[in-house]
Design an enzyme around this catalytic site. Structure first.
Site, PDB file in Angstrom:
ATOM      1  N   MET A 156       0.863  -1.184   0.000  1.00 33.39           N
ATOM      2  CA  MET A 156       0.000   0.000   0.000  1.00 33.39           C
ATOM      3  C   MET A 156       0.895   1.228   0.000  1.00 33.39           C
ATOM      4  SD  MET A 156      -2.568   1.200   3.081  1.00 33.39           S
ATOM      5  CE  MET A 156      -1.339   0.989   4.324  1.00 33.39           C
ATOM      6  N   ASP A 158       0.210   5.766  -1.051  1.00 35.97           N
ATOM      7  CA  ASP A 158      -0.455   7.032  -0.704  1.00 35.97           C
ATOM      8  C   ASP A 158      -1.927   6.901  -0.283  1.00 35.97           C
ATOM      9  OD1 ASP A 158       1.807   7.462  -2.192  1.00 35.97           O
ATOM     10  OD2 ASP A 158       0.833   8.687  -3.710  1.00 35.97           O
ATOM     11  N   GLN A 174      -3.433   3.734  -2.492  1.00 37.17           N
ATOM     12  CA  GLN A 174      -2.677   3.112  -3.566  1.00 37.17           C
ATOM     13  C   GLN A 174      -2.364   1.677  -3.134  1.00 37.17           C
ATOM     14  OE1 GLN A 174      -0.937   5.252  -6.564  1.00 37.17           O
ATOM     15  NE2 GLN A 174      -3.113   5.507  -6.159  1.00 37.17           N
ATOM     16  N   TRP A 182       5.863  -2.249  -4.710  1.00 31.06           N
ATOM     17  CA  TRP A 182       5.088  -1.289  -5.487  1.00 31.06           C
ATOM     18  C   TRP A 182       4.914  -1.787  -6.928  1.00 31.06           C
ATOM     19  CZ3 TRP A 182       5.778   1.929  -9.763  1.00 31.06           C
ATOM     20  CH2 TRP A 182       4.803   2.929  -9.915  1.00 31.06           C
ATOM     21  N   THR A 218      -2.484   8.547  -7.611  1.00 27.82           N
ATOM     22  CA  THR A 218      -3.099   9.328  -6.542  1.00 27.82           C
ATOM     23  C   THR A 218      -4.114  10.368  -7.007  1.00 27.82           C
ATOM     24  OG1 THR A 218      -1.490   8.888  -4.881  1.00 27.82           O
ATOM     25  CG2 THR A 218      -2.420  11.074  -4.813  1.00 27.82           C
ATOM     26  N   ASP A 282      -1.301  13.881  -9.432  1.00 24.33           N
ATOM     27  CA  ASP A 282      -1.882  13.998  -8.096  1.00 24.33           C
ATOM     28  C   ASP A 282      -2.770  15.233  -7.920  1.00 24.33           C
ATOM     29  OD1 ASP A 282      -0.211  11.784  -7.805  1.00 24.33           O
ATOM     30  OD2 ASP A 282       1.382  12.936  -6.840  1.00 24.33           O
TER      31      ASP A 282
HETATM   32  N1  DQQ Z   1       2.582   7.748  -5.622  1.00 23.19           N
HETATM   33  C1  DQQ Z   1       3.331   8.950  -5.719  1.00 23.19           C
HETATM   34  C2  DQQ Z   1       2.408   9.838  -6.490  1.00 23.19           C
HETATM   35  C3  DQQ Z   1       1.835   8.906  -7.479  1.00 23.19           C
HETATM   36  C4  DQQ Z   1       1.631   7.662  -6.690  1.00 23.19           C
HETATM   37  C5  DQQ Z   1       3.697   9.513  -4.388  1.00 23.19           C
HETATM   38  C6  DQQ Z   1       1.876   6.399  -7.462  1.00 23.19           C
HETATM   39  O1  DQQ Z   1       3.058  10.911  -7.081  1.00 23.19           O
HETATM   40  O2  DQQ Z   1       0.617   9.383  -8.014  1.00 23.19           O
HETATM   41  O3  DQQ Z   1       4.061   8.521  -3.495  1.00 23.19           O
HETATM   42  O4  DQQ Z   1       1.696   5.278  -6.642  1.00 23.19           O
END
Ligand code: DQQ
Length: 697
Positions: A156, A158, A174, A182, A218, A282
């Site tokens: 996991m 954001d 996320q 990731w 995000t 984001d």
């Molecule tokens: N995580 C980043 C963001 C992006 C997301 C920040 C991708 O910029 O959108 O941790 O998992």
């Protein structure tokens, strides 16, 4: 007549004749009819069995999220780490992720995405050449937390789209459904009545369109005045371009917002000219401009300058670019930007629309370069869509951080129910990725924090765990005015010490303060020798997750210096250098300066939940989140101590320490109910058919 010998041993012929059947081969076959009572018993028995099995399945799946609270029996299925086969992945793959990266099982393998792909999710704090530690199952399973938000398994990062809707707090995040690293990012979803106990729901937004096939990244929620929910998120396209997409609930009358629909004309925004395809992500919650349009900001960079781009829209489908809200040279890519108002007069939070007298605006950016969240307080100008810091020397990347430990990609939302603004933050791991894969999970969310302007200092925010976490407090132990001489360490008997809420206040000997000499040296927690380095006025504080011999310990402490100008400066630090005997975990010393005003005692609050230690100094002026991975100071062996390592000052401490209960994590009942009803229906049907068949001769 009922069979009188139903359990006779089977003969070599495989069949035992019943006494009155053996000579009736020519007789018409007459099938024995079971009496109705017997059928009833069989049906009821099957039903009971079905219900029992389904119930066990339901309990197991719902308890899968409930953890060992150290006060009772072991309940959690998910505490047992899943041991996955590990395949090494070297730096030759061009990965900028964890140093000793390993891959999970085949299903979770993913093409790694580092900065080249626009994100560097696993920029790791563990050094390159560390010897891997032989973690055992008991140690790894202990690391899983009991009252912090975590999905049942996997990776996991954001927090996304938090909001309060129709009586429920919604939390999206996320999530990699395929493994503990990731990749394959989609939106997980959970709901809660109190921000502490959660129900996990089905995935909310998955990557199934060309415009988000490489990841549903995000985004943020906006609740319009008529109650409509708008969700904007970044999609990573089939060509790895970062675009913004619109989604909305399929059924707005469903308080759980289970199903989501993507707008048919997505994407609604693509990178504007001059912005790199991989530096545009984001989107924030929208707020209304004086002109009556909705405004959002999106993080980006131009060269090495971090920027927040401003867009206006009437309908969330078409947008006009307005320009740049704020920029800071040399700060690199700004991720997960946030802009929100705080009151300089009231102690309640403000909705995103608020502006005017008595209101300041906070801008926050997550710096991809150093993976820290910086904020600055200033003034937002609606008309020319800009923001100006109160103090230009306290700006994004060069000023204050939300947290001086591990805390990233944070996002606030306005809780209209309790009129407060709440901050969520992603707490990553600081162990090796190999260990994450073995555990089968990685990352937590912070305890949600209420966030307010510090009206006493006027220079910083105050962050404090939401009041609801106090509902988990049990077994309070008080320690009143414990005196510690210079160099003393005192054990505090609180029973099991892996789930705690600690509130501590310290008074330092006045005489020692009077005698203190001014120092030319500039102190910093990170640059110091940690809690073992002794000064005239510190360090002193609390050792948590310490074993009896203190071979493992994590000190959370104050350190006071008398500066050249004659003023005292107080630092708040967490020292991980002796937190674990393991060789492959990060052992940084964290911390910062914390404002202490005339007449104030030094105070700290520490939440300990297995591998996470969240600490708050001076009512939340400075925060430090640490992940620690002890090998000895776990389970019943974990202890708490007070310590005073000052050379010249005695310190008096008063503490209230509560053990913390575990939060409740459920799965969406429909999943369980569905399993249960399918299973029992099959059994009932089978039983019924068997009855019918027996009744029809
Ligand atoms: N995580 C980043 C963001 C992006 C997301 C920040 C991708 O910029 O959108 O941790 O998992």
């Amino acid at each position: 007549m009922a069979d009188t010998n139903p359990f006779l041993p089977v003969t070599s012929s495989g069949y035992t004749h019943l006494p009155d059947e053996s000579h009736q081969t020519n007789a018409p076959v007459i099938r024995r009819r079971r009496p109705f009572k017997e059928h009833l018993i069989v049906v009821i028995g099957l039903l009971a069995l079905g219900l029992f099995v389904a119930f066990i399945g339901y309990k197991a799946s719902s308890n899968g999220h409930v953890h060992d609270n150290e006060n009772g029996s072991f309940q959690a299925l998910s505490r047992e780490p899943q041991t996955n086969p590990l395949v090494s992945r070297g730096p030759t793959t061009g990965v900028s992720e964890k140093a000793n990266r390993v891959r999970g099982p085949k299903s979770s393998q993913h093409a790694s995405r580092g900065p080249a792909a626009g994100v560097s999710e696993k920029s790791n704090l563990v050094g390159n050449n560390l010897r891997s530690y032989p973690w055992d199952i008991s140690m790894l399973s202990w690391q899983r937390t009991s009252f912090h938000f975590q999905p049942e398994k996997n990776w996991m990062n954001d927090p996304n789209g938090p909001m309060f809707y129709k009586g429920w707090y919604h939390f999206f995040y996320q999530y990699n459904p395929k493994g503990a690293v990731w990749g394959n990012i989609v939106w997980g979803h959970a709901v809660s009545k109190d921000l502490i106990n959660w129900m996990h729901l089905p995935l909310a937004i998955v990557s199934d369109k060309w415009y988000d096939i490489n990841g549903v990244w995000t985004g943020s929620a906006t609740i319009l005045p008529d109650g409509q929910v708008i969700m904007l998120y970044t999609g990573c396209t089939n060509e790895s371009v970062q675009v913004q997409n619109l989604a909305y609930p399929a059924d707005a009358s469903d308080p759980l917002l289970i199903n989501w629909v993507k707008y048919s004309n997505n994407p609604v925004l693509v990178p504007p000219p001059g912005i790199n395809d991989k530096d545009f992500r984001d989107p924030t919650t929208a707020w209304l401009t004086a002109e009556g349009k909705w405004r959002i900001i999106i993080g980006s960079k131009m060269g090495r300058e971090g920027i927040a781009l401003v867009y206006d829209t009437n309908d969330f489908k078409t947008y006009e670019i307005e320009g740049i809200l704020h920029a800071v040279p040399g700060t690199g890519m700004w991720e997960c930007v946030d802009l929100f108002p705080v009151s300089t007069e009231e102690s309640n939070g403000l909705a995103t629309l608020a502006n005017g007298p008595g209101v300041k605006h906070v801008i926050k950016a997550s710096l991809d370069d150093d993976r820290n969240d910086y904020y600055a307080i200033g003034t937002y100008y609606d008309k020319n869509h800009t923001w100006v810091p109160n103090n230009p020397s306290i700006d994004i990347g060069i000023g204050i951080r939300y947290d001086y430990g591990i805390f990233y990609a944070a996002k606030t939302f306005y809780d209209q129910d309790k009129e407060r603004r709440i901050l969520w933050g992603w707490i990553g791991e600081s162990d090796s990725e190999a260990a994450d894969v073995k555990k089968g999970w990685a990352s937590l969310q912070s305890i949600p924090r209420t966030i307010l302007m510090d009206r006493k200092t006027g220079t910083n925010l105050i962050q404090w765990p939401v009041e609801e976490v106090e509902s988990l407090r049990v077994n309070n132990t008080d320690f009143d005015r414990v005196e510690m001489k210079a160099g003393e360490t005192i054990p505090l008997d609180v029973g099991l010490a892996t789930q705690l809420d600690i509130i501590a206040e310290f008074e330092i000997d006045k005489e020692a303060l009077d005698k203190a000499v001014e120092s030319n040296e500039t102190f910093s927690c990170e640059g110091s020798g940690g809690a073992a380095e002794r000064g005239a006025l510190g360090p002193f504080g609390v050792l948590v997750l310490a074993d009896e011999t203190l071979a493992e310990q994590t000190p959370v402490y104050f350190y006071i210096v008398k500066a050249k100008d004659g003023f005292f400066k107080t630092f708040f630090c967490t020292d991980k250098s002796r937190s674990s005997e393991a060789t492959d975990v990060n052992k940084q010393i964290y911390g910062s300066f914390v404002p202490v005003l005339e007449g104030e005692n030094l105070s700290m609050r520490i939440l300990v939940d297995h591998s996470i230690i969240e600490s708050f100094a001076q009512g939340g002026r400075s925060c430090i989140t640490a992940r620690t991975y002890p090998t000895k100071a776990i389970h019943e062996a974990a202890r708490v101590f007070l310590f005073n390592n000052a050379t010249n000052a005695s310190v008096t401490a008063s503490l209230k320490i509560w053990q913390m209960d575990s939060a409740d994590f459920q799965i969406y009942p429909n999943d369980a109910t569905r399993q249960l009803s399918v299973f029992t229906s099959i059994l009932i049907l089978a039983a019924y058919l068997s009855c019918i068949e027996k009744f029809i001769w």
